[in-house]
Design a protein around this motif. Sequence first.
Motif, PDB file in Angstrom:
ATOM      1  N   PRO A 161     -31.896  -3.941  -0.622  1.00  0.00           N
ATOM      2  CA  PRO A 161     -33.228  -4.471  -0.314  1.00  0.00           C
ATOM      3  C   PRO A 161     -33.228  -5.943   0.079  1.00  0.00           C
ATOM      4  O   PRO A 161     -34.174  -6.411   0.705  1.00  0.00           O
ATOM      5  N   ASN A 162     -32.185  -6.702  -0.313  1.00  0.00           N
ATOM      6  CA  ASN A 162     -32.121  -8.117   0.045  1.00  0.00           C
ATOM      7  C   ASN A 162     -30.675  -8.576   0.041  1.00  0.00           C
ATOM      8  O   ASN A 162     -29.760  -7.806  -0.300  1.00  0.00           O
ATOM      9  N   VAL A 163     -30.465  -9.835   0.421  1.00  0.00           N
ATOM     10  CA  VAL A 163     -29.109 -10.360   0.574  1.00  0.00           C
ATOM     11  C   VAL A 163     -28.377 -10.415  -0.765  1.00  0.00           C
ATOM     12  O   VAL A 163     -27.180 -10.095  -0.850  1.00  0.00           O
ATOM     13  N   GLU A 164     -29.065 -10.831  -1.819  1.00  0.00           N
ATOM     14  CA  GLU A 164     -28.416 -10.960  -3.135  1.00  0.00           C
ATOM     15  C   GLU A 164     -27.909  -9.612  -3.632  1.00  0.00           C
ATOM     16  O   GLU A 164     -26.777  -9.502  -4.114  1.00  0.00           O
ATOM     17  N   VAL A 165     -28.731  -8.581  -3.492  1.00  0.00           N
ATOM     18  CA  VAL A 165     -28.314  -7.246  -3.916  1.00  0.00           C
ATOM     19  C   VAL A 165     -27.179  -6.741  -3.037  1.00  0.00           C
ATOM     20  O   VAL A 165     -26.235  -6.105  -3.513  1.00  0.00           O
ATOM     21  N   ALA A 166     -27.250  -7.029  -1.741  1.00  0.00           N
ATOM     22  CA  ALA A 166     -26.190  -6.607  -0.823  1.00  0.00           C
ATOM     23  C   ALA A 166     -24.844  -7.204  -1.216  1.00  0.00           C
ATOM     24  O   ALA A 166     -23.814  -6.523  -1.204  1.00  0.00           O
ATOM     25  N   GLN A 167     -24.852  -8.483  -1.563  1.00  0.00           N
ATOM     26  CA  GLN A 167     -23.608  -9.136  -1.962  1.00  0.00           C
ATOM     27  C   GLN A 167     -23.053  -8.521  -3.236  1.00  0.00           C
ATOM     28  O   GLN A 167     -21.849  -8.287  -3.349  1.00  0.00           O
ATOM     29  N   SER A 168     -23.910  -8.222  -4.180  1.00  0.00           N
ATOM     30  CA  SER A 168     -23.464  -7.622  -5.440  1.00  0.00           C
ATOM     31  C   SER A 168     -22.928  -6.213  -5.215  1.00  0.00           C
ATOM     32  O   SER A 168     -21.879  -5.844  -5.748  1.00  0.00           O
ATOM     33  N   LEU A 169     -23.643  -5.416  -4.410  1.00  0.00           N
ATOM     34  CA  LEU A 169     -23.199  -4.053  -4.136  1.00  0.00           C
ATOM     35  C   LEU A 169     -21.869  -4.049  -3.398  1.00  0.00           C
ATOM     36  O   LEU A 169     -20.999  -3.195  -3.652  1.00  0.00           O
ATOM     37  N   GLY A 170     -21.699  -5.004  -2.481  1.00  0.00           N
ATOM     38  CA  GLY A 170     -20.461  -5.050  -1.716  1.00  0.00           C
ATOM     39  C   GLY A 170     -19.244  -5.251  -2.598  1.00  0.00           C
ATOM     40  O   GLY A 170     -18.271  -4.481  -2.548  1.00  0.00           O
ATOM     41  N   PHE A 171     -19.286  -6.266  -3.442  1.00  0.00           N
ATOM     42  CA  PHE A 171     -18.131  -6.550  -4.288  1.00  0.00           C
ATOM     43  C   PHE A 171     -17.987  -5.539  -5.419  1.00  0.00           C
ATOM     44  O   PHE A 171     -16.915  -5.420  -6.011  1.00  0.00           O
ATOM     45  N   LEU A 172     -19.048  -4.786  -5.700  1.00  0.00           N
ATOM     46  CA  LEU A 172     -18.985  -3.783  -6.756  1.00  0.00           C
ATOM     47  C   LEU A 172     -17.986  -2.686  -6.415  1.00  0.00           C
ATOM     48  O   LEU A 172     -17.303  -2.163  -7.300  1.00  0.00           O
ATOM     49  N   TRP A 173     -17.884  -2.319  -5.118  1.00  0.00           N
ATOM     50  CA  TRP A 173     -16.916  -1.285  -4.742  1.00  0.00           C
ATOM     51  C   TRP A 173     -15.617  -1.863  -4.188  1.00  0.00           C
ATOM     52  O   TRP A 173     -14.570  -1.204  -4.251  1.00  0.00           O
ATOM     53  N   MET A 174     -15.644  -3.097  -3.677  1.00  0.00           N
ATOM     54  CA  MET A 174     -14.439  -3.656  -3.063  1.00  0.00           C
ATOM     55  C   MET A 174     -13.324  -3.910  -4.069  1.00  0.00           C
ATOM     56  O   MET A 174     -12.158  -3.592  -3.817  1.00  0.00           O
ATOM     57  N   PHE A 175     -13.672  -4.479  -5.212  1.00  0.00           N
ATOM     58  CA  PHE A 175     -12.638  -4.845  -6.184  1.00  0.00           C
ATOM     59  C   PHE A 175     -11.911  -3.628  -6.759  1.00  0.00           C
ATOM     60  O   PHE A 175     -10.675  -3.608  -6.766  1.00  0.00           O
ATOM     61  N   PRO A 176     -12.607  -2.605  -7.278  1.00  0.00           N
ATOM     62  CA  PRO A 176     -11.849  -1.456  -7.803  1.00  0.00           C
ATOM     63  C   PRO A 176     -11.061  -0.717  -6.728  1.00  0.00           C
ATOM     64  O   PRO A 176      -9.932  -0.276  -6.977  1.00  0.00           O
ATOM     65  N   VAL A 177     -11.632  -0.585  -5.526  1.00  0.00           N
ATOM     66  CA  VAL A 177     -10.920   0.118  -4.455  1.00  0.00           C
ATOM     67  C   VAL A 177      -9.649  -0.631  -4.066  1.00  0.00           C
ATOM     68  O   VAL A 177      -8.602  -0.020  -3.813  1.00  0.00           O
ATOM     69  N   THR A 178      -9.720  -1.958  -4.046  1.00  0.00           N
ATOM     70  CA  THR A 178      -8.571  -2.755  -3.625  1.00  0.00           C
ATOM     71  C   THR A 178      -7.507  -2.848  -4.708  1.00  0.00           C
ATOM     72  O   THR A 178      -6.314  -2.639  -4.441  1.00  0.00           O
ATOM     73  N   PHE A 179      -7.908  -3.157  -5.910  1.00  0.00           N
ATOM     74  CA  PHE A 179      -6.920  -3.433  -6.950  1.00  0.00           C
ATOM     75  C   PHE A 179      -6.413  -2.175  -7.641  1.00  0.00           C
ATOM     76  O   PHE A 179      -5.352  -2.210  -8.272  1.00  0.00           O
ATOM     77  N   LEU A 180      -7.140  -1.052  -7.547  1.00  0.00           N
ATOM     78  CA  LEU A 180      -6.644   0.205  -8.075  1.00  0.00           C
ATOM     79  C   LEU A 180      -5.889   0.933  -6.959  1.00  0.00           C
ATOM     80  O   LEU A 180      -6.261   2.005  -6.505  1.00  0.00           O
ATOM     81  N   SER A 181      -4.826   0.306  -6.517  1.00  0.00           N
ATOM     82  CA  SER A 181      -4.031   0.808  -5.401  1.00  0.00           C
ATOM     83  C   SER A 181      -2.640   0.196  -5.487  1.00  0.00           C
ATOM     84  O   SER A 181      -2.317  -0.521  -6.439  1.00  0.00           O
ATOM     85  N   SER A 182      -1.832   0.458  -4.469  1.00  0.00           N
ATOM     86  CA  SER A 182      -0.495  -0.144  -4.418  1.00  0.00           C
ATOM     87  C   SER A 182      -0.469  -1.338  -3.478  1.00  0.00           C
ATOM     88  O   SER A 182       0.574  -1.652  -2.907  1.00  0.00           O
ATOM     89  N   ALA A 183      -1.620  -1.986  -3.299  1.00  0.00           N
ATOM     90  CA  ALA A 183      -1.645  -3.162  -2.429  1.00  0.00           C
ATOM     91  C   ALA A 183      -0.774  -4.278  -2.988  1.00  0.00           C
ATOM     92  O   ALA A 183      -0.108  -5.000  -2.242  1.00  0.00           O
ATOM     93  N   PHE A 184      -0.754  -4.423  -4.318  1.00  0.00           N
ATOM     94  CA  PHE A 184      -0.021  -5.527  -4.942  1.00  0.00           C
ATOM     95  C   PHE A 184       1.062  -5.064  -5.902  1.00  0.00           C
ATOM     96  O   PHE A 184       1.969  -5.830  -6.220  1.00  0.00           O
ATOM     97  N   ILE A 185       0.954  -3.847  -6.399  1.00  0.00           N
ATOM     98  CA  ILE A 185       1.967  -3.301  -7.299  1.00  0.00           C
ATOM     99  C   ILE A 185       2.290  -1.877  -6.858  1.00  0.00           C
ATOM    100  O   ILE A 185       1.646  -1.345  -5.946  1.00  0.00           O
TER     101      ILE A 185
END
Length: 261
Positions: A161-185
């Motif tokens: 609905p707004n920029v603040e919520v968009a920013q929160s929703l974006g990082f809400l899925w980015m971090f687990p998807v990225t770090f729960l992978s073999s990107a770094f380990i």
Amino acid sequence: MTTFTDAAVIVERNLLTVRRIPTLLISATIQPLMFVFLFAYVFGATFGGGAYREFLMAGIFTQTVVFNAAFTTIGLANDMSAGIIDRLRSLPMSRLAVIAGRVGSDMLLGALGLAVMVVCGLAIGWRIRGSALDAVIAFAIIGLFALAMAWVGAVTGLAAPNVEVAQSLGFLWMFPVTFLSSAFISAQSLPGFLRPIAEWNPVTAVATAARQKFGNAAPPDFPPATGWVAEHAVGYSIGCSLVILAVCIPLSLVLYRRATA
């Protein structure tokens, strides 16, 4: 052709904004450099030095294109809040072009950041061990995945609905998807139910496919990648990207119509 022309106009408009506000380039260039040096020298000192830095770069490339989806998320949410989308909607132009133009301009910024990371990686000792054709295939896989992630970002931005919520929703899925992978380990080092999740994660597939094409082996003390995804990393990563695009492009149009109704 009208859709492509309209999208090109939106791309030009967004890039003019970057030219007038050069500080917008900071996130596209400085942030990837921070990740490269942070993981290469902080984690690299623990995980194997130079061998880990070669293993790391494909993961950093993949992680960065995932995080770049935030540009599309915040950009579209900001355009919605500022009324720019309403002005565009009043014009005789394609709805798809409005979203595709935002995705296209963010892809160009992401390509700039990727080029900066390549130079930085070469500076810290990363090398492409495969052929030139293999390197082109690796970057093409990363680019296709970047496009898919940008459309995920578009869906997130249009749903918020707004920029603040968009920013929160974006990082809400980015971090687990990225770090729960073999990107770094290595995914094989994760315990219990986390291991199969990481193995089938598209981020793992893209990072593994890029490593295979770059010829970058894992450090000696890392468990080798095994399983169906590791054996078919190129095909699986391409398939995941195409499925994401097939879902997110129509969904973004639905959300666009709903948000501007």
